[in-house]
Design a protein around this motif. Structure first.
Motif, mmCIF file in Angstrom:
data_model
loop_
_atom_site.group_PDB
_atom_site.id
_atom_site.type_symbol
_atom_site.label_atom_id
_atom_site.label_comp_id
_atom_site.label_asym_id
_atom_site.label_seq_id
_atom_site.Cartn_x
_atom_site.Cartn_y
_atom_site.Cartn_z
ATOM 1 N N VAL A 72 -3.235 1.915 17.769
ATOM 2 C CA VAL A 72 -4.302 1.027 18.233
ATOM 3 C C VAL A 72 -4.387 -0.205 17.329
ATOM 4 C CG1 VAL A 72 -6.813 0.773 18.451
ATOM 5 C CG2 VAL A 72 -5.676 2.794 19.385
ATOM 6 N N ALA A 73 -4.318 0.013 16.022
ATOM 7 C CA ALA A 73 -4.407 -1.099 15.061
ATOM 8 C C ALA A 73 -3.260 -2.093 15.260
ATOM 9 C CB ALA A 73 -4.402 -0.565 13.636
ATOM 10 N N GLN A 74 -2.105 -1.603 15.681
ATOM 11 C CA GLN A 74 -0.954 -2.492 15.906
ATOM 12 C C GLN A 74 -1.213 -3.502 17.021
ATOM 13 O OE1 GLN A 74 2.118 0.643 16.357
ATOM 14 N NE2 GLN A 74 3.279 -0.443 14.771
ATOM 15 N N SER A 75 -2.198 -3.246 17.864
ATOM 16 C CA SER A 75 -2.497 -4.180 18.956
ATOM 17 C C SER A 75 -2.948 -5.539 18.439
ATOM 18 C CB SER A 75 -3.568 -3.592 19.890
ATOM 19 O OG SER A 75 -4.821 -3.489 19.229
ATOM 20 N N VAL A 76 -3.380 -5.602 17.177
ATOM 21 C CA VAL A 76 -3.835 -6.871 16.615
ATOM 22 C C VAL A 76 -2.658 -7.784 16.254
ATOM 23 C CG1 VAL A 76 -3.881 -6.345 14.122
ATOM 24 C CG2 VAL A 76 -5.625 -7.829 15.113
ATOM 25 N N ASN B 105 0.837 -1.188 0.000
ATOM 26 C CA ASN B 105 0.000 0.000 0.000
ATOM 27 C C ASN B 105 0.884 1.254 0.000
ATOM 28 O OD1 ASN B 105 -1.759 2.074 0.489
ATOM 29 N ND2 ASN B 105 -2.615 1.246 2.369
ATOM 30 N N PRO B 106 0.897 2.025 -1.083
ATOM 31 C CA PRO B 106 1.752 3.223 -1.131
ATOM 32 C C PRO B 106 1.310 4.308 -0.159
ATOM 33 C CG PRO B 106 0.319 3.134 -3.048
ATOM 34 C CD PRO B 106 0.150 1.828 -2.347
ATOM 35 N N LEU B 107 0.135 4.149 0.455
ATOM 36 C CA LEU B 107 -0.361 5.153 1.395
ATOM 37 C C LEU B 107 -0.074 4.807 2.849
ATOM 38 C CD1 LEU B 107 -3.873 5.871 -0.193
ATOM 39 C CD2 LEU B 107 -1.748 7.134 -0.524
ATOM 40 N N THR B 108 0.599 3.687 3.102
ATOM 41 C CA THR B 108 0.815 3.247 4.479
ATOM 42 C C THR B 108 1.490 4.307 5.328
ATOM 43 O OG1 THR B 108 0.901 0.908 3.864
ATOM 44 C CG2 THR B 108 1.940 1.511 5.940
ATOM 45 N N GLU B 109 2.561 4.920 4.815
ATOM 46 C CA GLU B 109 3.278 5.920 5.603
ATOM 47 C C GLU B 109 2.410 7.146 5.863
ATOM 48 O OE1 GLU B 109 6.157 7.020 8.077
ATOM 49 O OE2 GLU B 109 6.057 5.105 7.011
ATOM 50 N N HIS C 26 1.259 -2.775 6.050
ATOM 51 C CA HIS C 26 0.252 -2.343 5.079
ATOM 52 C C HIS C 26 -1.152 -2.744 5.526
ATOM 53 C CE1 HIS C 26 3.550 -1.205 2.514
ATOM 54 N NE2 HIS C 26 4.019 -2.438 2.524
ATOM 55 N N GLU C 27 -1.285 -3.986 5.983
ATOM 56 C CA GLU C 27 -2.582 -4.448 6.478
ATOM 57 C C GLU C 27 -2.964 -3.701 7.754
ATOM 58 O OE1 GLU C 27 -4.531 -6.186 4.828
ATOM 59 O OE2 GLU C 27 -3.456 -7.621 3.573
ATOM 60 N N ILE C 28 -1.980 -3.403 8.599
ATOM 61 C CA ILE C 28 -2.249 -2.630 9.818
ATOM 62 C C ILE C 28 -2.769 -1.243 9.440
ATOM 63 C CG2 ILE C 28 -1.163 -1.494 11.809
ATOM 64 C CD1 ILE C 28 0.664 -3.975 12.036
#
Length: 246
Positions: free
Chosen positions: A101-105, A85-89, A120-122
């Protein structure tokens, strides 16, 4: 066998169909329940628990779309079809608390499914977290991130400079574009017109801003208010000053 990684969907910066389907925010909850594993529902619930701890009250109706997205993500990972995903950063910087918060998964997925999720999925999960705390659809958050990336790229092209994403000027620019896009979507207008001042004092930055506002408007399929040009020019000039002193 090496990991298959989808291309970076550069054409218009739009995600592939499998990602689009897993980013949906509507749909019948009964259908989602049929297609989503209980583990993914539990994981989505735990991410929302963390979001509630960080942000306070949230909209839990995002539970099923988030779990649905996780189901697609797990399938992609198991099939070695992870996306780039080029938009991740940009998502990480724009929605940094949501991203944390998403990293908690990450440890939960590994513990329960032995699946290693990437940044990217995060990033996509972070958009769902954002939708849970703001009156904004996941697709709108993605559109904002895409517009910010497009704007930064255009600023670099117009000024001939590579912008340091860690600089204060970049963060100001990024946040300005974020709210500029939100204003375009809502029809809100800025009260102070800085166009005449910026056009005279900083003609190069103003000319670049005019081109960029036109491009962003076409990308959003909405005409940006003329007043936005002067404010964007101000941030472009700040970026130029910031880079010049390095």
């Amino acid at each position: 066998m090496g990991r298959k990684r989808a291309s970076g969907w550069r054409r218009g910066l739009r995600p592939p169909p499998t990602v689009c389907s897993s980013l949906r925010t509507g749909g019948d909850a009964k259908e989602v329940i049929k297609s989503v594993s209980p583990v993914c529902l539990e994981l989505a619930n735990e991410v929302l628990n963390e979001a509630e701890r960080v942000f306070g009250r949230i909209d839990r109706s995002i539970l099923f779309p988030m779990a649905d997205h996780m189901e697609y993500a797990v399938r992609r990972i198991k099939n070695q079809e992870q996306i780039s995903n080029p938009l991740t950063e940009d998502i990480r910087l724009l929605f940094h608390r949501e991203y944390k918060v998403a990293q908690s998964v990450e440890p939960l997925l590994w513990e329960r499914m032995k699946v290693k999720i990437d940044e990217h999925e995060i990033g996509y999960i972070a958009l769902h977290v954002h939708a849970a705390i703001e009156d904004e659809k996941v697709s709108q958050a993605m559109q904002i991130a895409r517009a910010v990336r497009e704007c930064v790229t255009l600023v670099e092209q117009q000024t001939g400079m590579k912008i340091d994403v860690m600089s204060l000027a970049y963060n100001r620019l990024m946040n300005h574009v974020r709210y500029m896009v939100a204003r375009a979507m809502s029809g809100e207008r800025l009260k102070l017109n800085m166009n005449d001042y910026m056009r005279v004092k900083f003609p190069e930055a103003f000319a670049a801003a005019a081109v960029i506002c036109g491009e962003i408007g076409r990308s959003l399929n909405r005409k940006l208010d003329d007043v936005e040009t002067g404010y964007l020019a101000m941030h472009i000039e700040r970026v130029k000053d910031d880079e010049a002193v390095k």
